[in-house]
Design a protein around this motif. Structure first.
Motif, PDB file in Angstrom:
ATOM      1  N   GLN A   2      -0.974  41.452 -36.056  1.00  0.00           N
ATOM      2  CA  GLN A   2      -0.026  41.445 -34.815  1.00  0.00           C
ATOM      3  C   GLN A   2      -0.417  42.532 -33.732  1.00  0.00           C
ATOM      4  O   GLN A   2      -0.283  43.512 -34.389  1.00  0.00           O
ATOM      5  CB  GLN A   2       1.625  41.563 -35.371  1.00  0.00           C
ATOM      6  N   ASP A   3      -0.958  42.131 -32.817  1.00  0.00           N
ATOM      7  CA  ASP A   3      -1.472  43.164 -31.895  1.00  0.00           C
ATOM      8  C   ASP A   3      -0.259  43.367 -30.626  1.00  0.00           C
ATOM      9  O   ASP A   3      -0.836  43.853 -29.860  1.00  0.00           O
ATOM     10  CB  ASP A   3      -2.830  42.598 -31.135  1.00  0.00           C
ATOM     11  N   MET A   4       0.609  42.744 -30.926  1.00  0.00           N
ATOM     12  CA  MET A   4       1.808  43.000 -29.688  1.00  0.00           C
ATOM     13  C   MET A   4       2.765  43.751 -30.322  1.00  0.00           C
ATOM     14  O   MET A   4       3.186  43.387 -31.478  1.00  0.00           O
ATOM     15  CB  MET A   4       2.019  41.764 -29.118  1.00  0.00           C
ATOM     16  N   ASP A   5       3.848  44.157 -29.668  1.00  0.00           N
ATOM     17  CA  ASP A   5       5.272  44.738 -30.032  1.00  0.00           C
ATOM     18  C   ASP A   5       6.117  43.682 -29.776  1.00  0.00           C
ATOM     19  O   ASP A   5       5.943  42.749 -29.157  1.00  0.00           O
ATOM     20  CB  ASP A   5       5.528  45.890 -29.082  1.00  0.00           C
ATOM     21  N   GLY A   6       7.175  43.864 -30.683  1.00  0.00           N
ATOM     22  CA  GLY A   6       8.283  43.002 -30.422  1.00  0.00           C
ATOM     23  C   GLY A   6       8.259  41.451 -31.027  1.00  0.00           C
ATOM     24  O   GLY A   6       8.708  40.611 -30.352  1.00  0.00           O
ATOM     25  N   GLN A   7       7.379  41.222 -31.957  1.00  0.00           N
ATOM     26  CA  GLN A   7       7.044  39.941 -32.480  1.00  0.00           C
ATOM     27  C   GLN A   7       7.884  39.602 -33.777  1.00  0.00           C
ATOM     28  O   GLN A   7       8.244  40.344 -34.580  1.00  0.00           O
ATOM     29  CB  GLN A   7       5.720  39.788 -32.446  1.00  0.00           C
ATOM     30  N   PHE A   8       8.336  38.402 -33.646  1.00  0.00           N
ATOM     31  CA  PHE A   8       9.018  37.915 -35.032  1.00  0.00           C
ATOM     32  C   PHE A   8       8.243  37.383 -36.016  1.00  0.00           C
ATOM     33  O   PHE A   8       8.699  37.224 -37.111  1.00  0.00           O
ATOM     34  CB  PHE A   8      10.268  36.923 -34.575  1.00  0.00           C
ATOM     35  N   ASP A   9       6.914  37.275 -35.895  1.00  0.00           N
ATOM     36  CA  ASP A   9       6.105  36.754 -37.014  1.00  0.00           C
ATOM     37  C   ASP A   9       4.552  37.419 -36.482  1.00  0.00           C
ATOM     38  O   ASP A   9       4.308  38.053 -35.592  1.00  0.00           O
ATOM     39  CB  ASP A   9       5.975  35.511 -37.199  1.00  0.00           C
ATOM     40  N   CYS A  10       3.661  37.270 -37.686  1.00  0.00           N
ATOM     41  CA  CYS A  10       2.350  37.611 -37.569  1.00  0.00           C
ATOM     42  C   CYS A  10       1.364  36.365 -37.397  1.00  0.00           C
ATOM     43  O   CYS A  10       1.826  35.562 -37.778  1.00  0.00           O
ATOM     44  CB  CYS A  10       2.196  38.317 -38.855  1.00  0.00           C
ATOM     45  N   THR A  11       0.322  36.736 -37.094  1.00  0.00           N
ATOM     46  CA  THR A  11      -0.831  35.668 -36.637  1.00  0.00           C
ATOM     47  C   THR A  11      -1.467  35.821 -37.829  1.00  0.00           C
ATOM     48  O   THR A  11      -2.108  36.788 -38.116  1.00  0.00           O
ATOM     49  CB  THR A  11      -1.348  35.811 -35.255  1.00  0.00           C
ATOM     50  N   VAL A  12      -1.945  34.511 -38.441  1.00  0.00           N
ATOM     51  CA  VAL A  12      -2.855  34.438 -39.375  1.00  0.00           C
ATOM     52  C   VAL A  12      -4.031  34.561 -38.877  1.00  0.00           C
ATOM     53  O   VAL A  12      -4.463  34.066 -37.950  1.00  0.00           O
ATOM     54  CB  VAL A  12      -2.765  33.161 -40.205  1.00  0.00           C
ATOM     55  N   CYS A  13      -4.969  35.343 -39.477  1.00  0.00           N
ATOM     56  CA  CYS A  13      -6.430  35.645 -39.171  1.00  0.00           C
ATOM     57  C   CYS A  13      -7.107  34.325 -39.120  1.00  0.00           C
ATOM     58  O   CYS A  13      -6.988  33.403 -40.141  1.00  0.00           O
ATOM     59  CB  CYS A  13      -7.062  36.524 -40.273  1.00  0.00           C
ATOM     60  N   PRO A  14      -7.701  34.013 -37.985  1.00  0.00           N
ATOM     61  CA  PRO A  14      -8.344  32.678 -37.808  1.00  0.00           C
ATOM     62  C   PRO A  14      -9.705  32.729 -38.826  1.00  0.00           C
ATOM     63  O   PRO A  14     -10.130  33.693 -39.660  1.00  0.00           O
ATOM     64  CB  PRO A  14      -9.067  32.750 -36.612  1.00  0.00           C
ATOM     65  N   PRO A  15     -10.158  31.495 -39.084  1.00  0.00           N
ATOM     66  CA  PRO A  15     -11.417  31.326 -39.940  1.00  0.00           C
ATOM     67  C   PRO A  15     -12.539  32.534 -39.561  1.00  0.00           C
ATOM     68  O   PRO A  15     -12.812  32.800 -38.183  1.00  0.00           O
ATOM     69  CB  PRO A  15     -11.781  29.898 -39.783  1.00  0.00           C
ATOM     70  N   ASN A  16     -13.162  33.113 -40.838  1.00  0.00           N
ATOM     71  CA  ASN A  16     -14.328  34.064 -40.392  1.00  0.00           C
ATOM     72  C   ASN A  16     -13.759  35.202 -40.040  1.00  0.00           C
ATOM     73  O   ASN A  16     -14.625  36.131 -39.626  1.00  0.00           O
ATOM     74  CB  ASN A  16     -15.498  33.395 -39.493  1.00  0.00           C
ATOM     75  N   THR A  17     -12.617  35.440 -40.212  1.00  0.00           N
ATOM     76  CA  THR A  17     -11.952  36.922 -39.927  1.00  0.00           C
ATOM     77  C   THR A  17     -11.026  37.148 -41.044  1.00  0.00           C
ATOM     78  O   THR A  17     -10.563  36.217 -41.880  1.00  0.00           O
ATOM     79  CB  THR A  17     -11.311  37.170 -38.598  1.00  0.00           C
TER      80      THR A  17
END
Length: 1175
Positions: free
Chosen positions: A820-835
């Motif tokens: 998660q690269d932002m503040d104030g978020q209610f979930d995290c982003t799944v790393c995309p393929p190849n990351t």
């Protein structure tokens, strides 16, 4: 085999494929053997139907259908005592319908089947005399034909029905025997069924044929003729309500349909929910008195009419096998009614008809039985007898109390009331029999009128009894009332009998109702016993069964419609939404003032208690209130217990209800654990919100371990803004019930301007309506005690999933594989393929290099491309499959091309496979190896080419793996070149007499071979020759020549004294005696010259003539011998052709005189000769 076999299980896939092929082959064979010449047996036209004896009872069922159609007039049953007789006995004795048929040892198959046909309704006059002599299918054909001929019947077309496995063979036998005679008979076959093999799980299972006519048709109408209760109460059960009378149809295709006759006005009984303590229900049962029901509603025990379940219009399914099973009927009904506690005990075929028995389990068990009414138009089931019924349409009362009494079921209509459980009945006309009646249980929605009589019964020691009117009077409940009981009775003025019950507030009923229906959403009813509901003025009634219309204004409940003079009960007059205000949603935040009771029980049915920590010390509960007054209550700021989530999934763990009045909150429909629902009931008073939460269930009683409710007192927090309940606008009775206006808001919440925002809105009174509310902090933020005006964002690398987080502890690190690269978020982003993100709390993901990828999104590390795959980061985002003809190891950035001598047959190969012995591959990147061809072999692996067989040998097969596959050329053949797949046959004129020759040998001179492939040469026969080697044939000796021995390389000329006058002479002909020849190779007999006179030849083949010696002569040519000179003559030289005479007067003394001196005998006339010189 299992349908979910994966590519990782090639053995299972192969096994399944083999099973499938075997099943297809078996089914093909079944179809072939089970011959059918017609599509529909009931539509065929024939003079006779012949049923051959077997153990397959379906032959009889099919024959019955053919006979019932009327297109076949007669039946012949053929079968003596044979190999299937014992199996027929077994089939009969185990059958639920036909087990009573006599199968005594020694009975013929035709005799047993004859009894079956009689049971199936086939009349005796339809059957020919039984054929009892046959023992097999050939005998079935011949013996039945003899019987028909004996009876003098003219049969031009016959239908033959036999065991499916024997149908084809039987057809051939009938065609042979029945086609004889002047008039030929057409034979038609119809196999009763075609067995099928189908794949089920991991086995091939033998099943019946797919619904093409394997069942005996059934068509019957049933009435409820028996109803009893194990414990003596009169509680009704759903099946009795929905099915007081129904029709049952079973088609030849085995499709079973049950249709309730009164489905349109029948409903399943009321809801019942948990108990406050053992034996004391929170919600009354359907058997409770009217007073108990009214008391439950009056005292707000949470009794509601939810959607009543209307009885199904029909139940449909398929019967398994060829007979009606109890489980088939039970499954159809219980599946549709969803009655878990009902079992079908039996389907019985008796002399009175078909009886179906039900039984419900539990302490209030019921037993119900149905009996079929015979319909006109043929038998509905085997052995059915017509129900006589009664011409009297009077039905006495039925006593279903098993307690003994002297008059429990009288036919005179009088029932002892002191020990009776009364059931009213009404007459139903029997279909197809006008004027005949059967008594059926009176349907729900009304009652049978009875009279209560005190005393006056002779010889009856009873204080009172009930009698029923004759004819029976059935009274339908009027609009606004209902009666759910089956068989209800009513005696005027007797409170112990049944009455139509007035619909409660929030519901209505039309005429003849078995249950009141709840008012629909947007409607209400604040009076009892009404036939309709009224629409809400503003359209707000967010739940069914509303007794008043409610609207909420920023979380506070007001009446928008629905008033009652009973202010103590409804308190609506003073709590009406002021004019000019529009309903709006809002929030309240409360906490328990007391710890909840009976938490152990609540955890078994309520997800909130199973997942969340709820104590009076720390817990905050958010009330999310909609404009329609729907309330969703959930725990704020709690991560959960025992690994269960809580505030991170508030919707799953919430309990919902509605404000049913400004000070009442209730609901029954929240999703619970297992089959339970969660109910909630609470009232608002000066002390707070007194709440009861309990388990609810639609059709079964709540289990004992879940029956205890949990109670607590909820209230506003001491430090916070908020408002609980409604109706207070400064004018009502609830003016003292309001929140504490103090700062700050409790941790987990934030102050929010809800009204009094400085904007003039018509009708608003900012001095009365509160301006600020404490609102639960949303996801992605937290609200600690240091702030009441602003929330704090969860920092990058974290997320806030819970509602009402009280501190930064509510911000959880992003798990590995996410960021998660932002503040104030209610979930995290799944790393995309190849990351990937290998540690929790990541604010970004790292990239994967060549040969690596993330196999699924959200990984915590890069995964090496597995063997058989590759990844070039510049070309693709994921590992790609290496194509066939290539391979790769782990973490490969490219694929390796298979070298000559190797291959890869499929994509994703980890290595290239060496060509096995007997195969080769000369190209790069091959997908397969090629077999070494004929004449070659390969005895090593990974070969780029094959080795050739040496000369003199051959290899006729492909894929040879050793030199031993190169076999020596046999005699008569030769391997002239290396790498031969076959040896060359020796040409004519050549041969080989040893194995393994590289060339053929020419035949020697004097020998020949006329055809190919000779193992030796033949000698030229006598009279012929070959003068060169390699001859295909021999030449005949020319004229004048001969060969007397076989195998001559040349012919010999005939020697002098002989000749030949034709070719091919094996010997020369010799000149005959008297001739001679001096010429060699004489070609004619004319070369034999006659010996001249004076010479002779006495033997064959003379080359010269001999001169006659002196004293002899030959007067003619061709003489074979010389003649002696006669007496009186002589010859003195050789080669004389004549003899000289002696001097006159002299003669010779003997023949063959060779000189003149021999003439020394003097001739004496008339006397003896005297030698010369004598005296």
């Amino acid at each position: 085999m299992a349908a979910n076999v994966t590519a990782a299980e090639p053995g299972q896939q192969q096994c399944r494929e083999l099973l499938r092929r075997d099943a297809e082959a078996a089914n093909l064979l079944s179809t072939f053997l089970a011959r059918r010449d017609i599509h529909d047996v009931s539509a065929v036209q024939a003079d006779l139907c012949v049923v051959c004896g077997s153990s397959v009872l379906a032959t009889a069922y099919v024959a019955v259908r053919a006979l019932q159609s009327g297109s076949i007039p007669r039946l012949l049953i053929s079968g003596g005592y044979g190999h299937s007789t014992a199996h027929l006995y077994n089939s009969m004795s185990r059958h639920p319908l036909w087990h009573s048929i006599d199968t005594t040892e020694g009975r013929h198959e035709a005799e047993v089947l004859h009894d079956l046909f009689l049971a199936l309704g086939v009349q005796p006059q339809q059957q020919l005399p039984l054929e009892l002599d046959s023992r097999h299918c050939g005998g079935n054909a011949s013996c039945s034909k003899q019987l028909v001929d004996k009876l003098g019947l003219a049969v031009k077309r016959v239908l033959v029905i036999q065991d499916p496995t024997m149908q084809l063979r039987t057809h051939a036998s009938f065609t042979k025997w029945w086609s004889r005679g002047v008039e030929r008979c057409e034979v038609m076959s119809y196999s009763p069924l075609r067995p099928r093999l189908c794949l089920v799980c991991k086995n091939a299972v033998l099943t019946g044929e797919e619904a093409d006519g394997n069942c005996l048709p059934v068509s019957a109408e049933f009435v409820l003729t028996g109803l009893s209760n194990a414990d003596g109460n009169s509680r009704n059960h759903e099946i009795g309500v929905c099915l007081p009378q129904f029709t049952l149809d079973l088609t030849p295709a085995c499709r079973l349909t049950i249709k309730p006759k009164f489905a349109n006005n029948a409903f399943i009984s009321l809801i019942q929910v948990g108990e406050s303590e053992p034996g004391k229900p929170v919600i009354p049962r359907a058997t409770d008195s009217i007073a108990a029901i009214n008391d439950a509603v009056t005292n707000k025990l949470g009794y509601y009419y939810l959607d009543p379940v209307r009885c199904p219009s029909q139940y449909t399914g398929y019967v398994k096998g060829n007979r009606l099973l109890a489980s088939d009927v039970a499954n159809l009904i219980s599946k549709t009614l969803n009655v878990d506690s009902t079992v079908l005990t039996a389907v019985l075929f008796t002399q009175f008809g078909l009886t179906i028995g039900w039984k419900t389990q539990g302490t209030t068990a019921n037993e119900l039985s149905y009996t079929a009414i015979k319909k006109e138009g043929g038998p509905t089931m085997p052995d059915f007898q017509a129900f006589a019924g009664s011409t009297n349409n009077f039905c006495p009362l039925l006593d279903i109390n098993p307690a003994p009494d002297f008059d429990s079921n009288p036919q005179d209509g009088i029932v002892d009331a002191e020990s009776a459980t009364l059931v009213g009945r009404v007459p139903r006309e029997i279909p197809g029999r006008p004027g005949y009646f059967v008594c059926a249980i009176a349907p729900a929605g009304g009652y049978v009128k009875v009279r209560k009589n005190s005393g006056g019964f002779a010889n009856m020691a009873v204080s009172y009894a009930y009698t029923v009117d004759a004819p029976n009077t059935y009274v339908t409940c009027g609009a606004g009332g209902f009666l759910y009981k089956l068989g209800a009775v009513n005696a005027a003025g007797d409170a112990g009998t049944d009455v139509c019950i007035a619909c409660l507030r929030g519901s209505y009923a039309t005429t003849g109702a078995t249950l009141c229906e709840a008012c629909a959403t947007g409607q209400y009813q604040d009076q009892m016993g009404q036939k309709a509901c009224w629409p809400c003025q503003y359209g707000y009634a967010g739940f069914e069964g509303a007794q008043r219309c409610m609207a909420c204004f920023y979380g506070r409940a007001y009446c928008s419609e629905g008033f009652s003079p009973n202010e103590n009960l409804f308190t609506c007059n003073s709590a009406r939404l002021p004019s000019g205000y529009s309903p709006e949603g809002g929030y309240s935040i409360v906490r328990p003032f007391t710890d909840p009771t009976n938490v152990d029980a609540a955890m078994k049915y309520a997800p909130m208690f199973n997942s969340c920590t709820i104590t009076s010390a720390e817990t905050l509960i958010g009330f999310n209130v909609s404009a329609e007054c729907r309330v969703d209550a959930y725990v704020m700021g709690d991560l959960g217990i025992n690994g269960n989530i809580c505030s991170a999934n508030a919707a799953l763990n919430s309990i919902s209800g509605f404000y049913t009045a400004p000070n009442i909150l209730a609901g029954l429909s929240s999703k619970g654990e297992g089959k339970s629902n969660v109910g909630m009931y609470g009232t608002l008073g000066p002390a707070g919100f007194s709440t009861t939460i309990f388990a609810a269930s639609r059709r079964t009683q709540v289990p004992q371990d879940r029956a205890l409710p949990t109670t607590t007192l909820l209230g506003l927090t001491f430090t916070g803004w908020g408002y609980l309940g409604g109706g207070d606008n400064g004018l009502g009775q609830n003016a003292g019930v309001r929140g504490v206006a103090a700062d700050p808001c409790p941790a987990g919440s934030i102050k929010q301007m809800m009204n009094g925002d400085g904007v003039s809105t018509p009708g608003e009174d900012p001095s009365v309506l509160l301006s600020d509310y404490c609102v639960p902090c949303g996801p992605g933020v937290f609200c600690d005690e240091s702030t009441s005006q602003a929330s704090q964002n969860c920092p990058a690398g974290t997320y806030g999933a819970i509602i009402g987080a009280k501190s930064s502890l509510g911000c959880m690190e992003c798990p590995v594989g996410t960021y998660q690269d932002m503040d104030g978020q209610f979930d995290c982003t799944v790393c995309p393929p190849n990351t990937f993100a290998s540690a929790p709390g990541a604010t970004s993901c790292l990239s994967c290099g060549d040969g690596y990828e993330v196999s699924v999104a959200g990984s915590n590390m890069c995964n090496a491309c597995p063997a058989g795959k590759f990844r070039d980061a510049a070309l693709s985002d994921s590992c790609q499959e290496c194509p066939a003809g290539t391979s790769s190891g782990e973490a490969a950035s490219q694929c390796n091309v298979c070298l000559p001598g190797s291959y890869s047959a499929a994509a994703k190969s980890a290595t290239c496979t060496e060509c096995p012995r007997g195969m080769y591959q000369s190209r790069y990147g091959a997908k397969a190896c090629m077999q070494c061809g004929k004449g070659t072999y390969q005895d090593t692996r990974a070969a780029a080419k094959c080795k050739v067989c040496p000369v003199g040998t051959f290899n006729p097969t492909d894929g040879a793996v050793s030199l031993s596959a190169c076999r020596k050329c046999p005699t008569g053949k030769a391997g002239t070149k290396p790498g031969a797949g076959a040896c060359d046959e020796c040409n004519p004129g050549y041969y080989t007499n040893r194995d393994g020759q590289s060339s053929c040998t020419p035949c020697a001179m004097g020998y020949f071979s006329p055809t190919k492939g000779q193992k030796q040469c033949e000698p030229c026969p006598r009279g012929s020759f070959t003068e060169k080697p390699g001859a295909k044939g021999c030449k005949k000796c020319p004229i004048g020549f001969y060969s007397s021995l076989p195998g001559s390389s040349k012919c010999q000329s005939c020697p002098a004294g002989s000749f030949t006058n034709s070719t091919g002479a094996q010997k020369c002909q010799r000149c005959p005696p008297g001739t001679y020849s001096t010429r060699n190779a004489a070609d004619s007999s004319i070369t034999c010259v006659d010996c001249p006179p004076g010479s002779f030849s006495y033997q064959y083949g003379s080359t010269e003539c001999m001169l006659c010696p002196a004293g002899q002569y030959t007067p003619a040519a061709k003489s074979q011998a010389c003649l002696d000179c006669p007496l009186g003559t002589y010859s003195t030289t050789d080669g004389s052709s004549r003899c000289l005479p002696c001097k006159a007067g002299f003669t010779t003394s003997s023949l063959g005189t060779d000189s003149s001196s021999g003439c020394n005998i003097k001739v004496v006339l008339n006397g003896a000769p005297a030698p010369v010189g004598s005296s």
